[in-house]
Design an enzyme around this catalytic site. Structure first.
Site, PDB file in Angstrom:
ATOM      1  N   GLU A 272       3.276  -6.990  -1.074  1.00 13.41           N
ATOM      2  CA  GLU A 272       1.839  -6.820  -0.800  1.00 13.41           C
ATOM      3  C   GLU A 272       1.221  -8.176  -0.469  1.00 13.41           C
ATOM      4  OE1 GLU A 272      -0.417  -4.259  -0.346  1.00 13.41           O
ATOM      5  OE2 GLU A 272      -1.720  -5.982  -0.049  1.00 13.41           O
TER       6      GLU A 272
ATOM      7  N   ASN B  74       4.301 -11.805   2.790  1.00  8.66           N
ATOM      8  CA  ASN B  74       3.916 -11.257   4.086  1.00  8.66           C
ATOM      9  C   ASN B  74       5.169 -10.656   4.740  1.00  8.66           C
ATOM     10  OD1 ASN B  74       3.137 -10.804   6.731  1.00  8.66           O
ATOM     11  ND2 ASN B  74       2.064 -12.750   6.951  1.00  8.66           N
TER      12      ASN B  74
ATOM     13  N   ASP C  44      -1.359  -0.636   7.933  1.00  7.88           N
ATOM     14  CA  ASP C  44      -2.708  -0.818   8.487  1.00  7.88           C
ATOM     15  C   ASP C  44      -2.698  -0.551   9.989  1.00  7.88           C
ATOM     16  OD1 ASP C  44      -4.096  -1.518   6.160  1.00  7.88           O
ATOM     17  OD2 ASP C  44      -3.484  -3.616   6.307  1.00  7.88           O
TER      18      ASP C  44
ATOM     19  N   ASP D 109      -0.675   8.480   9.311  1.00  6.91           N
ATOM     20  CA  ASP D 109      -1.502   9.526   9.935  1.00  6.91           C
ATOM     21  C   ASP D 109      -1.930   9.109  11.349  1.00  6.91           C
ATOM     22  OD1 ASP D 109      -2.966   7.498   8.566  1.00  6.91           O
ATOM     23  OD2 ASP D 109      -4.796   8.690   8.701  1.00  6.91           O
TER      24      ASP D 109
HETATM   25  C1  LIG Z   1      -3.371   1.146   4.605  1.00  6.30           C
HETATM   26  S1  LIG Z   1      -2.756   0.331   3.201  1.00  6.30           S
HETATM   27  C2  LIG Z   1      -1.550   1.505   2.583  1.00  6.30           C
HETATM   28  C3  LIG Z   1      -1.230   1.274   1.153  1.00  6.30           C
HETATM   29  C4  LIG Z   1      -0.186   2.217   0.539  1.00  6.30           C
HETATM   30  N1  LIG Z   1       1.119   1.986   1.123  1.00  6.30           N
HETATM   31  C5  LIG Z   1      -0.612   3.658   0.708  1.00  6.30           C
HETATM   32  O1  LIG Z   1       0.077   4.390   1.456  1.00  6.30           O
HETATM   33  O2  LIG Z   1      -1.611   4.050   0.090  1.00  6.30           O
HETATM   34  C6  LIG Z   1      -1.690  -0.948   3.888  1.00  6.30           C
HETATM   35  C7  LIG Z   1      -1.270  -1.965   2.843  1.00  6.30           C
HETATM   36  O3  LIG Z   1      -0.376  -2.922   3.439  1.00  6.30           O
HETATM   37  C8  LIG Z   1      -0.753  -4.230   3.054  1.00  6.30           C
HETATM   38  N2  LIG Z   1      -0.276  -5.132   4.110  1.00  6.30           N
HETATM   39  C9  LIG Z   1      -0.765  -5.234   5.373  1.00  6.30           C
HETATM   40  N3  LIG Z   1      -0.085  -6.150   6.086  1.00  6.30           N
HETATM   41  C10 LIG Z   1       0.878  -6.641   5.255  1.00  6.30           C
HETATM   42  C11 LIG Z   1       1.894  -7.623   5.411  1.00  6.30           C
HETATM   43  N4  LIG Z   1       2.060  -8.262   6.573  1.00  6.30           N
HETATM   44  N5  LIG Z   1       2.707  -7.879   4.365  1.00  6.30           N
HETATM   45  C12 LIG Z   1       2.543  -7.217   3.180  1.00  6.30           C
HETATM   46  N6  LIG Z   1       1.589  -6.276   2.979  1.00  6.30           N
HETATM   47  C13 LIG Z   1       0.762  -5.981   4.000  1.00  6.30           C
HETATM   48  C14 LIG Z   1      -2.253  -4.147   2.942  1.00  6.30           C
HETATM   49  O4  LIG Z   1      -2.822  -5.195   2.176  1.00  6.30           O
HETATM   50  C15 LIG Z   1      -2.442  -2.775   2.310  1.00  6.30           C
HETATM   51  O5  LIG Z   1      -2.375  -2.829   0.909  1.00  6.30           O
END
Ligand SMILES: C[S@@+](CC[C@H](N)C(=O)[O-])C[C@H]1O[C@@H](n2cnc3c(N)ncnc32)[C@H](O)[C@@H]1O
Length: 209
Positions: free
Chosen positions: A60, A87, A110, A146
């Site tokens: 995360e 990351n 995201d 989605d």
């Molecule tokens: C839309 S949320 C989905 C969270 C969870 N997987 C869910 O399905 O409820 C996307 C998550 O990915 C994390 N994230 C985005 N880019 C990332 C990266 N490059 N490395 C690690 N985490 C990342 C965001 O901070 C966020 O918590």
């Protein structure tokens, strides 16, 4: 819960050079399953309760969320689930030894809808290569979203790597009908609640790293 940002830009320079990325190493003989972008670890908590013998690690990028969630996991006594601050777009080789991960889950990455922000999206051939490298032979990659565009992007990248590195567990160029794991992510519950369509993919690694 402390105030935690909803989104961070993974291309920000300090997030491209995180100094303290740990090496994730399960105990001898213990399986390792990983969620990339795990947020509050809801999906991993479900899995961790169902399977106490496996180590479940979430990657995360929001540091405050990692600290907060690890505190909650400690208080709940769930010792086989934890988050690491890293990351996924740049830190995969530091996080995982080749051939060490049994399953990767990429739940609702995201979307970054605006065209000028598409470069922040995590799905693409580079991440798929890193995932393949870290998977055990026969290991799994599960993706759900989605956003149809993102599902197609993931499928395009993975089908390009078939059949030498990945094989679609259902059939080539096919989606799964349901989530096969005893777990739901927070976003998955939201989507199911509001009736949004979810696109799911399951691939297996066909070779060692
Ligand atoms: C839309 S949320 C989905 C969270 C969870 N997987 C869910 O399905 O409820 C996307 C998550 O990915 C994390 N994230 C985005 N880019 C990332 C990266 N490059 N490395 C690690 N985490 C990342 C965001 O901070 C966020 O918590």
């Amino acid at each position: 819960m402390p105030r935690i940002r909803l989104h961070v830009n993974p291309l920000k320079s300090d997030l491209l050079e995180i100094a303290d990325v740990p090496r994730v190493a399960p105990a001898a003989g213990q399986a390792l399953d990983v969620e990339l972008g795990a947020a509050e670890a809801h999906f991993l908590i479900d899995l961790g309760r169902a399977d106490p013998a496996t180590l479940f690690v979430g990657v995360e990028i929001r540091r405050e969320l990692v600290v907060f969630t690890n505190g909650e996991l400690g208080r709940a006594g769930l010792t086989n689930v934890r988050l690491v601050f890293a990351n996924m777009s740049v830190d995969m080789p530091r996080l995982f030894a080749p051939g060490s991960v049994r399953r990767f889950f990429l739940n609702f990455p995201d979307p970054w809808f605006k065209a000028r922000q598409h470069k922040r999206r995590v799905i693409g051939p580079e991440l798929m290569e890193e995932i393949h490298h870290a998977l055990t032979p026969g290991g799994e990659l599960f993706v759900q979203t989605d956003i149809f565009d993102l599902a197609l992007e993931a499928m395009g990248a993975l089908e390009t790597m078939a059949p030498t590195r990945f094989v679609n567990a259902h059939a080539p160029w096919s989606f799964l009908l349901a989530n096969p794991y005893p777990a739901k992510s927070r976003r998955e519950r939201q989507c199911e609640g509001d009736g949004s369509r979810i696109w799911r993919l399951l691939y297996r690694s066909t070779q060692g790293p």
